[in-house]
Design a protein around this motif. Sequence first.
Motif, mmCIF file in Angstrom:
data_model
loop_
_atom_site.group_PDB
_atom_site.id
_atom_site.type_symbol
_atom_site.label_atom_id
_atom_site.label_comp_id
_atom_site.label_asym_id
_atom_site.label_seq_id
_atom_site.Cartn_x
_atom_site.Cartn_y
_atom_site.Cartn_z
ATOM 1 N N TYR A 55 0.712 -1.065 0.119
ATOM 2 C CA TYR A 55 -0.021 0.154 -0.077
ATOM 3 C C TYR A 55 0.673 1.136 0.041
ATOM 4 C CZ TYR A 55 -2.837 3.662 1.814
ATOM 5 O OH TYR A 55 -3.479 5.054 1.653
ATOM 6 N N LEU A 56 1.906 1.463 0.708
ATOM 7 C CA LEU A 56 2.614 2.690 1.175
ATOM 8 C C LEU A 56 3.698 2.724 -0.495
ATOM 9 C CD1 LEU A 56 4.550 2.362 4.607
ATOM 10 C CD2 LEU A 56 2.865 4.464 3.620
ATOM 11 N N LEU A 57 4.411 1.260 -0.877
ATOM 12 C CA LEU A 57 4.474 1.870 -2.486
ATOM 13 C C LEU A 57 3.697 2.299 -3.539
ATOM 14 C CD1 LEU A 57 6.921 -1.376 -2.662
ATOM 15 C CD2 LEU A 57 7.780 0.840 -1.712
ATOM 16 N N TYR A 58 2.760 1.523 -3.284
ATOM 17 C CA TYR A 58 1.373 2.128 -4.032
ATOM 18 C C TYR A 58 0.928 3.448 -4.083
ATOM 19 C CZ TYR A 58 -2.822 2.936 -6.506
ATOM 20 O OH TYR A 58 -4.113 3.160 -7.537
ATOM 21 N N ARG A 59 0.554 4.161 -2.636
ATOM 22 C CA ARG A 59 0.612 5.222 -2.655
ATOM 23 C C ARG A 59 1.985 6.483 -2.977
ATOM 24 N NH1 ARG A 59 -4.451 7.123 -0.663
ATOM 25 N NH2 ARG A 59 -3.798 8.737 -1.280
ATOM 26 N N LEU A 60 2.992 6.246 -2.282
ATOM 27 C CA LEU A 60 3.923 7.033 -2.073
ATOM 28 C C LEU A 60 5.154 6.832 -3.253
ATOM 29 C CD1 LEU A 60 5.300 6.500 1.456
ATOM 30 C CD2 LEU A 60 3.833 8.337 0.228
ATOM 31 N N GLY A 61 4.957 5.401 -3.841
ATOM 32 C CA GLY A 61 6.143 5.078 -4.923
ATOM 33 C C GLY A 61 7.509 4.913 -4.127
ATOM 34 N N TYR A 62 8.047 4.219 -5.010
ATOM 35 C CA TYR A 62 9.276 3.594 -4.480
ATOM 36 C C TYR A 62 10.592 4.067 -4.163
ATOM 37 C CZ TYR A 62 13.586 0.027 -4.667
ATOM 38 O OH TYR A 62 14.611 -0.823 -3.964
ATOM 39 N N PHE A 95 6.346 -0.372 -9.152
ATOM 40 C CA PHE A 95 5.804 0.377 -8.572
ATOM 41 C C PHE A 95 6.755 1.297 -9.432
ATOM 42 C CE2 PHE A 95 5.256 -3.280 -5.826
ATOM 43 C CZ PHE A 95 4.147 -3.060 -5.320
ATOM 44 N N ARG A 96 5.344 3.080 -9.117
ATOM 45 C CA ARG A 96 6.338 4.077 -9.609
ATOM 46 C C ARG A 96 7.590 4.759 -8.553
ATOM 47 N NH1 ARG A 96 5.259 8.672 -6.794
ATOM 48 N NH2 ARG A 96 3.368 7.676 -6.018
ATOM 49 N N SER A 148 10.830 12.770 -5.835
ATOM 50 C CA SER A 148 10.108 13.757 -5.072
ATOM 51 C C SER A 148 8.980 13.909 -3.971
ATOM 52 C CB SER A 148 9.389 14.510 -6.485
ATOM 53 O OG SER A 148 8.241 13.670 -6.494
ATOM 54 N N LYS A 149 8.383 15.000 -3.677
ATOM 55 C CA LYS A 149 7.409 15.190 -2.785
ATOM 56 C C LYS A 149 6.340 13.652 -3.083
ATOM 57 C CE LYS A 149 4.354 17.946 -0.383
ATOM 58 N NZ LYS A 149 4.218 19.521 -0.274
ATOM 59 N N PRO A 150 6.271 12.983 -1.978
ATOM 60 C CA PRO A 150 5.618 11.831 -2.269
ATOM 61 C C PRO A 150 3.889 11.935 -2.060
ATOM 62 C CG PRO A 150 6.280 12.286 0.566
ATOM 63 C CD PRO A 150 6.767 13.265 -0.656
ATOM 64 N N SER A 151 3.272 11.045 -2.281
ATOM 65 C CA SER A 151 1.076 11.949 -2.339
ATOM 66 C C SER A 151 1.206 12.095 -1.203
ATOM 67 C CB SER A 151 0.959 10.943 -3.236
ATOM 68 O OG SER A 151 0.848 9.045 -3.068
ATOM 69 N N THR A 152 -0.122 11.995 -0.929
ATOM 70 C CA THR A 152 -0.373 11.302 0.746
ATOM 71 C C THR A 152 -1.149 10.157 1.151
ATOM 72 O OG1 THR A 152 -2.694 12.482 -0.080
ATOM 73 C CG2 THR A 152 -1.739 13.892 0.679
ATOM 74 N N VAL A 153 -1.280 9.713 1.957
ATOM 75 C CA VAL A 153 -1.268 8.052 2.099
ATOM 76 C C VAL A 153 -3.174 8.529 3.232
ATOM 77 C CG1 VAL A 153 -1.381 6.501 3.860
ATOM 78 C CG2 VAL A 153 0.388 7.790 2.785
#
Length: 195
Positions: A107-114, A185-186, A190-195
């Motif tokens: 989930y974190l990898l999907y939302r924040l990227g790798y 994974f993306r 850069s700045k991560p997306s929100t969780v």
Amino acid sequence: MWLKLSFSAMALAVLVCYWPYYGPQNFLWFSDVALFLLVPALWFKLRLIASSMAIAVLLPELFWTFDFLTLSYLTPIASYMFNSEIALHIRFLSALFHLALPPVLIYLLYRLGYDRRAIVVQPLISAVILILTYLFTDPARNINWAFGPGFVQSFTHPWLYLFGLWLALLIVVYLPTHWLLTRYFRTCQSKPSTV
């Protein structure tokens, strides 16, 4: 928010219950390190920490899950879960957090990227953890197999074995996981997306 709160509560329960039962040395297991570091990663969207923990434990935890669900008929990695001498609440917490780690990491990898820098950071983290484990834990516990491959080894110098273990983790676990995560994974810094 429900994920942040429930995962944090689980980590706190593990801390409170494991400390008197196993002692603080137990928290040097790679899976325990990942459990506790994922709490700030969830709350503060720390992509590098989440990515580093994914490299460290995603494949081993998936293997643990498979072994647990097949009742440890194939390997002994999760066999302690069926040991009635270990308190039931400890085994319950162990099952809970081991089963939770893979989906939370994904989930974190999907939302924040790798974060590709994880392949540099995680080997450094594991080197520190292995050295601490060797210096400050009981060889009979053999945490992270720092003293031998499932048993306390005597076939080579302990520090040479420890380096070999670290190298094996890098080659067999970290590099393949890094390759898979960069592929599926993306990847960004850069700045991560929100969780």
